[in-house]
Design a protein around this motif. Structure first.
Motif, PDB file in Angstrom:
ATOM      1  N   TRP A   1       0.837  -1.198   0.000  1.00 21.19           N
ATOM      2  CA  TRP A   1       0.000   0.000   0.000  1.00 21.19           C
ATOM      3  C   TRP A   1       0.874   1.252   0.000  1.00 21.19           C
ATOM      4  O   TRP A   1       1.950   1.258   0.612  1.00 21.19           O
ATOM      5  CB  TRP A   1      -0.877   0.043   1.243  1.00 21.19           C
TER       6      TRP A   1
ATOM      7  N   GLN B   1      -4.771   5.959   1.230  1.00 21.69           N
ATOM      8  CA  GLN B   1      -4.023   4.728   1.026  1.00 21.69           C
ATOM      9  C   GLN B   1      -4.570   3.958  -0.178  1.00 21.69           C
ATOM     10  O   GLN B   1      -5.780   3.746  -0.296  1.00 21.69           O
ATOM     11  CB  GLN B   1      -4.083   3.852   2.278  1.00 21.69           C
TER      12      GLN B   1
ATOM     13  N   LEU C   1      -4.089   0.424  -2.609  1.00 25.74           N
ATOM     14  CA  LEU C   1      -3.501  -0.913  -2.742  1.00 25.74           C
ATOM     15  C   LEU C   1      -2.806  -0.999  -4.093  1.00 25.74           C
ATOM     16  O   LEU C   1      -3.443  -0.898  -5.139  1.00 25.74           O
ATOM     17  CB  LEU C   1      -4.588  -1.972  -2.627  1.00 25.74           C
TER      18      LEU C   1
ATOM     19  N   PHE D   1      -7.015   0.591   5.794  1.00 32.98           N
ATOM     20  CA  PHE D   1      -6.633   0.222   4.432  1.00 32.98           C
ATOM     21  C   PHE D   1      -7.835  -0.453   3.763  1.00 32.98           C
ATOM     22  O   PHE D   1      -8.111  -1.624   4.004  1.00 32.98           O
ATOM     23  CB  PHE D   1      -5.409  -0.697   4.458  1.00 32.98           C
TER      24      PHE D   1
END
Length: 230
Positions: free
Chosen positions: A68, A76, A78, A220
């Motif tokens: 991330w 954030q 991925l 996240f």
């Protein structure tokens, strides 16, 4: 010791060590290949390559390592999910040397090893301050160490990622800087599972640790797809 003798001794040590690589030499060797492999995934996520910082999320139960990094707005994103090819142990934190466990908690990367026996490696700072505090409370000693994220496909207590993945992670860590990297190691993906079944005789504080890990994972969001290592 006289100066000429000291110089001779140093030269002997260098000769015995052989042609060890520096971090810079490894980045020079693999950097362009890694850029070509990773830059498209960063572009899709709208994150600069290399990033200003990044987080690695190791999910023991799912055998995945997520990469991330924040976009320009600080959200954030991925970037990529890597399969963990080998990791020993079971749910629960590492408690002592030789228990074959992968740690659980919030960690940092304390150094990079360009001459690892497993191609390239990133050293996790286990035991950290919290691990040591818990050990003092439990009267435990000999906590173990040398926890790495490395290449190859075999491991005891570390995360074996395969050589191509270790090249990507190593180069990215070198370019970003180890001090800008966080590592979250979790028994399962608490974003998708409410809890985990633990082996018997776990310390009483383990559920509290898992609540802390779950709170970090919640930052996240996995709703957006990311590249998956092949």
């Amino acid at each position: 010791m006289k100066i000429p003798l000291l110089i001779a001794s140093c030269l002997l040590v260098i000769a015995k060590c052989g042609a060890g690589y520096t971090v810079s030499q490894r980045v020079e060797a693999y950097g362009e290949q890694v850029r070509q492999r990773l830059e498209p995934a960063f572009a899709v996520a709208q994150v600069n390559y290399p990033p200003s910082e990044f987080t690695l999320i190791g999910l023991k139960g799912e055998k995945n390592l997520e990469l991330w990094a924040p976009d320009k707005q600080g959200r954030q994103r991925l970037i990529k999910t890597y399969p963990i090819l080998a990791a020993s142990g079971r749910p629960g934190p590492k408690l002592r040397e030789g228990d074959l466990q992968v740690p659980e908690g919030i960690y940092a990367i304390e150094s990079l090893n360009p001459n690892s026996r497993f191609h390239l490696s990133l050293r996790v700072n286990y035991p950290n301050a919290e691990d040591r505090r818990r050990a003092r409370e439990d009267a435990r000693t000999q906590l173990g160490g040398d926890i790495m994220i490395h290449g190859s496909d075999a491991s005891i207590g570390c995360l074996a990622m395969g050589d191509p993945a270790s090249e990507e992670l190593f180069v990215l860590a070198a370019l970003t800087g180890p001090s800008k990297i966080r590592v979250i190691l979790s028994p399962v993906d608490f974003r998708k599972k409410a809890g985990v079944t633990l082996p018997t005789r776990q310390p009483a504080w383990v559920p509290e640790l898992h609540v802390k890990i779950a709170a970090e994972l919640a930052k996240f969001n996995t709703s957006k797809p990311a590249a998956t290592a092949r």
